[in-house]
Motif scaffolding. Structure first.
Motif, PDB file in Angstrom:
ATOM      1  N   ASP A 156       0.827  -1.202   0.000  1.00 34.41           N
ATOM      2  CA  ASP A 156       0.000   0.000   0.000  1.00 34.41           C
ATOM      3  C   ASP A 156       0.866   1.258   0.000  1.00 34.41           C
ATOM      4  OD1 ASP A 156      -2.206  -1.551  -0.012  1.00 34.41           O
ATOM      5  OD2 ASP A 156      -2.770  -1.222   2.079  1.00 34.41           O
ATOM      6  N   ALA A 159       1.774   1.798  -3.523  1.00 33.24           N
ATOM      7  CA  ALA A 159       0.610   2.313  -4.256  1.00 33.24           C
ATOM      8  C   ALA A 159       0.384   3.792  -3.968  1.00 33.24           C
ATOM      9  CB  ALA A 159      -0.628   1.501  -3.894  1.00 33.24           C
ATOM     10  N   ALA A 173      -2.754   1.695  -9.093  1.00 38.15           N
ATOM     11  CA  ALA A 173      -1.492   1.528  -8.377  1.00 38.15           C
ATOM     12  C   ALA A 173      -1.510   0.263  -7.531  1.00 38.15           C
ATOM     13  CB  ALA A 173      -1.229   2.751  -7.497  1.00 38.15           C
ATOM     14  N   VAL A 174      -2.638  -0.004  -6.873  1.00 34.75           N
ATOM     15  CA  VAL A 174      -2.767  -1.216  -6.060  1.00 34.75           C
ATOM     16  C   VAL A 174      -2.646  -2.459  -6.939  1.00 34.75           C
ATOM     17  CG1 VAL A 174      -4.409  -2.585  -4.705  1.00 34.75           C
ATOM     18  CG2 VAL A 174      -4.098  -0.166  -4.201  1.00 34.75           C
ATOM     19  N   SER A 177       1.173  -2.965  -8.328  1.00 33.37           N
ATOM     20  CA  SER A 177       2.082  -3.435  -7.286  1.00 33.37           C
ATOM     21  C   SER A 177       1.709  -4.837  -6.826  1.00 33.37           C
ATOM     22  CB  SER A 177       2.061  -2.469  -6.091  1.00 33.37           C
ATOM     23  OG  SER A 177       0.748  -2.351  -5.551  1.00 33.37           O
ATOM     24  N   GLY A 205      -8.258  -3.979  -7.096  1.00 33.90           N
ATOM     25  CA  GLY A 205      -8.035  -2.625  -7.588  1.00 33.90           C
ATOM     26  C   GLY A 205      -9.335  -1.941  -7.978  1.00 33.90           C
TER      27      GLY A 205
END
Length: 308
Positions: A156, A159, A173-174, A177, A205
């Motif tokens: 996190d 992210a 972003a989550v 990654s 996501g």
């Protein structure tokens, strides 16, 4: 240094800490009751911890997933402090330290073994349903934590840095990654389980974006009225929000008028509509949802209240 930690004296910070604990309890329940029993590997620090623990177990070293979560988070906390600021860093430290113990707390309150029916290997009895239960609970928890500038640490943090510096949606972003962690599951899991994990990461996501948009949703309101001055005074004086005035001209009769544009919460928009109906103000109103607001949204409200 004192200015950097001035937020510690604010009531808002401590209110957010209470919300952080509640969100963490939900996130810990998602991991303990859905992720661990089903042995799914998703794009999260918990998923990475499960990969490492499985690998260590095959090497004859036993370690609890909750302990591995704590260890992995410790390596990434310094990133939150330097790249996201001291407030985010402190909240992330607290969240990452509590996630593992909260999983043990759920284990003490109600072990997942009590909820698994005979003949089943997990609570839901199906990897797909376990996956859905996990991503729904975790997505809600993550979205709420992101809203108060916190995270559970680990991926996190990555992210949040992507969102801050690359200006990506937090859900994207989550997902990115998380995919990296999912691919590491090939070391300990069959292809089928890894694919399910990748699907879960993608869904996570989407769900994070959905909950984030819902929590941050505001109304962009446009009003055209000959009584625009009364509406302007209500928005500024009662709702304590700013607004913009634009000179407009009707396309049919070419009558000059004034358009008011403002950003309101759902409750404030309902109060505005009630005021217009109650006072029988003739107005043409359009409203649309927006999930991101930058600039003077919060400071302006605080200043108006202070002057009042």
């Amino acid at each position: 240094m004192k200015e950097e930690f001035a937020f510690l004296t604010q009531k808002k910070f401590w209110g957010e800490m209470v919300a952080l604990v509640i969100a963490l309890l939900v996130g810990a329940a998602a991991v303990y009751y859905f992720l661990i029993p089903s042995n799914l590997i998703l794009g999260s620090i918990s998923g990475l911890a499960m990969v490492i623990c499985t690998w260590l177990e095959s090497a004859g070293i036993a370690m609890k997933v909750s302990m591995m979560v704590l260890i992995l988070n410790a390596f990434l906390l310094i990133l939150a402090y330097f790249f996201l600021g001291p407030e985010v860093g402190l909240k992330t430290v607290i969240a990452s330290l509590l996630l593992g113990p909260f999983m043990d707390l759920w284990a003490w309150i109600c072990p997942f073994s009590r909820l698994i029916e005979p003949g089943m290997t997990s609570i839901m009895g199906s990897p797909i349903f376990d996956l859905l239960g996990f991503v729904l609970l975790l997505g809600a928890s993550q979205a709420f934590l992101f809203r108060i500038n916190a995270s559970t640490g680990g991926l996190d943090i990555v992210a949040m840095m992507m969102k801050k510096y690359l200006h990506w949606d937090i859900g994207t972003a989550v997902t990115i990654s998380g995919v990296i962690v999912c691919l590491s599951a090939f070391l300990v899991h069959p292809f089928r389980m890894v694919v399910i994990g990748l699907i879960g990461t993608w869904l996570n996501g989407i769900i994070v974006d959905y909950f984030t948009s819902s929590l941050n949703k505001r109304k962009r309101v446009c009003i055209i009225s000959t009584e625009h001055e009364e509406i302007r005074k209500y928005i500024i004086g009662t709702l304590c929000r700013g607004c913009s005035l634009y000179d407009v001209k009707g396309g049919y009769k070419e009558t000059p008028s004034v358009e008011i544009q403002t950003i309101l919460t759902q409750t404030e928009f309902a109060n505005l509509m009630e005021y217009i109906r109650k006072n029988e103000i003739q107005a043409f109103i359009t409203a649309g949802n927006c999930s991101e607001v930058y600039g003077l949204w919060r400071p302006r409200r605080a200043k108006v209240k202070a002057k009042a």
